[in-house]
Structure formats: structure tokens, C-alpha cells
Design an enzyme around this catalytic site. Sequence first.
Site, short mmCIF file in Angstrom:
data_model
loop_
_atom_site.label_atom_id
_atom_site.label_comp_id
_atom_site.label_asym_id
_atom_site.label_seq_id
_atom_site.Cartn_x
_atom_site.Cartn_y
_atom_site.Cartn_z
N HIS A 64 0.87 -1.18 0.00
CA HIS A 64 0.00 0.00 0.00
C HIS A 64 0.90 1.23 0.00
O HIS A 64 1.21 1.79 1.06
CB HIS A 64 -0.89 -0.04 1.26
CG HIS A 64 -1.97 0.98 1.27
ND1 HIS A 64 -3.17 0.79 1.90
CD2 HIS A 64 -2.05 2.23 0.72
CE1 HIS A 64 -3.93 1.86 1.75
NE2 HIS A 64 -3.26 2.74 1.05
N GLU A 77 -2.57 -1.66 -3.26
CA GLU A 77 -3.73 -0.95 -2.71
C GLU A 77 -3.44 0.54 -2.68
O GLU A 77 -2.29 0.94 -2.49
CB GLU A 77 -3.94 -1.30 -1.24
CG GLU A 77 -4.09 -2.71 -0.87
CD GLU A 77 -3.99 -2.86 0.66
OE1 GLU A 77 -4.36 -3.94 1.11
OE2 GLU A 77 -3.55 -1.94 1.37
N HIS A 82 -8.15 -6.82 6.70
CA HIS A 82 -7.96 -5.87 7.80
C HIS A 82 -8.23 -6.56 9.12
O HIS A 82 -9.31 -7.07 9.36
CB HIS A 82 -8.81 -4.61 7.69
CG HIS A 82 -7.99 -3.39 7.99
ND1 HIS A 82 -7.61 -3.06 9.27
CD2 HIS A 82 -7.41 -2.47 7.18
CE1 HIS A 82 -6.86 -1.98 9.22
NE2 HIS A 82 -6.71 -1.61 7.98
N1 PXP Z 1 -6.75 -4.42 3.14
C1 PXP Z 1 -6.59 -3.08 3.05
C2 PXP Z 1 -7.39 -2.32 2.04
C3 PXP Z 1 -5.67 -2.41 3.88
O1 PXP Z 1 -5.51 -1.07 3.78
C4 PXP Z 1 -4.91 -3.17 4.79
C5 PXP Z 1 -3.88 -2.47 5.63
O2 PXP Z 1 -2.88 -1.96 4.82
C6 PXP Z 1 -5.12 -4.56 4.86
C7 PXP Z 1 -6.05 -5.15 4.02
C8 PXP Z 1 -4.36 -5.43 5.80
O3 PXP Z 1 -4.74 -5.14 7.10
P1 PXP Z 1 -3.89 -5.72 8.33
O4 PXP Z 1 -2.54 -5.08 8.25
O5 PXP Z 1 -4.68 -5.33 9.53
O6 PXP Z 1 -3.81 -7.21 8.14
#
Ligand code: PXP
Length: 239
Positions: free
Chosen positions: A44, A71, A191
Site C-alpha cells: 500500500h 492498494e 484488515h
Molecule cells: N486491506 C486493506 C485495504 C488495507 O488497507 C490493509 C492495511 O494496509 C489490509 C487489508 C491489511 O490489514 P492488516 O494489516 O490489519 O492485516
Amino acid sequence: MRTKLSVNINKVATIRNARGGNNPDILKVAKDCELFGADGITVHPRPDERHIRRDDVLALQGVLRTEFNIEGYPSKEFMDLVLRVRPSQVTLVPDKPEQLTSDSGWDTEKEQLFLREILNDLREAGIRSSLFIDANPRMAEFAAEAGADRVELYTGPYAHMFAENPEAAIAPFLKTAECVKKLGIGLNAGHDLSLENLKYFTDVITWVDEVSIGHALICDALYMGLEATVTAYKKCLIK
Ligand code: PXP
């Protein structure tokens, strides 16, 4: 169908950036995640480059053998980057530049025209698209209407309620996932997924195409090591 695991390596870049230099080497970490069984790598890149930098994205594209998922908020800079790199998938998130982490999905109804144009650019470039949405069937319907290939369900609220009441925590996600299935588009989730809550999620919603996991997985790797950790997350996904 097996749910794929995409490892988000933002946190590894955060550690590297704390000291300058190249330790840990995120290209090596990404390649090792693949070697240990990850089905993809997620990054990201944020405008302030506080973890993943633009040059990381370009370098990763040259070395990855599995699916590369990028992302981000579809600013002009972000779109120029992804159209240059052409990853397997782009996940669009509605984050503001200064935001700590993603904490809600798109309003796909309100942003319909904006998203439609961006999704069209991705389709023309041959890049699979995914829209980050909350567990809300209406948001899934408008995502499909805008032309998204997939949606990614924001699982933060599920993760936060899981310990207290797993059935209540997953209920809105199951409802939205059933709607996504009917719409005929793909389903991702991410997430705050972890070794505690991942198995239940994909046991109940068996048609999740991909989960993307960063924070908990990298934290687990501090204790368990990267290979054992990736193996443990993959095991949660076995039906
Ligand atoms: N999906 C998205 C859109 C995110 O922004 C993130 C965090 O960068 C994640 C998934 C992954 O989340 P986590 O780091 O809590 O596993």
C-alpha cells in the site's frame, strides 16, 4: 475453491525505514513469503512513502512470481504508478493521505461516477480491480454496477467483535458475501485478520477468493518466524 493468502509487507518496510538502509530487505521478505507458500504479495504505497516507497513497487514487480496486489487511493500519482507496473490486482481504498490505516470502505453509490472511470482505466490496462467496502450489500451492488471485478470486505469490525460473539460478528459479512456471490463478482477480505479469527471467517464464507493480511502476520512472525507463520495462516485456509 481455495482462499488465497496475500501477505501485506507494509510493516516490513516500516521497520526498514526506521533506520534508513535496507534491513530488512523487503524484496527478500516478499520472495521468502512466496517460497513459504503465500499466493500473493500486497503493498500500500502511501503519498508520504512512510512504509512502501514508489521504488519498492517498481522493484517488486520485477521479482514476484505470484500475484501482486497494490492498494491505494486512486490519485493521479497512484494511477500512473499502477498503470506503469501493471500488477495482477489493484485494490482501491478511500483513504485520505494522512490516514493511519484504512478504516472504512467506499461509498460506492455516491462515488459511482468517479469509480466507474477509474475501474474502466484498470480494465483497459488488463488489471483486475477490487473495491474496498464495508459489509453492506448495497455497497456491493453499486461496486458491481461501477464495474469492479471484486470487492474486498473491510473486516475490522468483524475482528473487533469476534472474541465476544463470532456469530454476530460475521452476520453482516455473510449477508454481504451472499450478495457478492449473486452479483457474480469476486470476493476478497482484509484488515485485522489474524490466526484467531481467520479460520472461522473462511469456514463460514467459503467462497472468499483472497485474504490480504499484514499487521497480525508480521507480529506473529516475530515469535514464530516467517516460514512457520505463513504456514500457519495457510493452514487456516484449508477447507
Ligand atoms: N486491506 C486493506 C485495504 C488495507 O488497507 C490493509 C492495511 O494496509 C489490509 C487489508 C491489511 O490489514 P492488516 O494489516 O490489519 O492485516
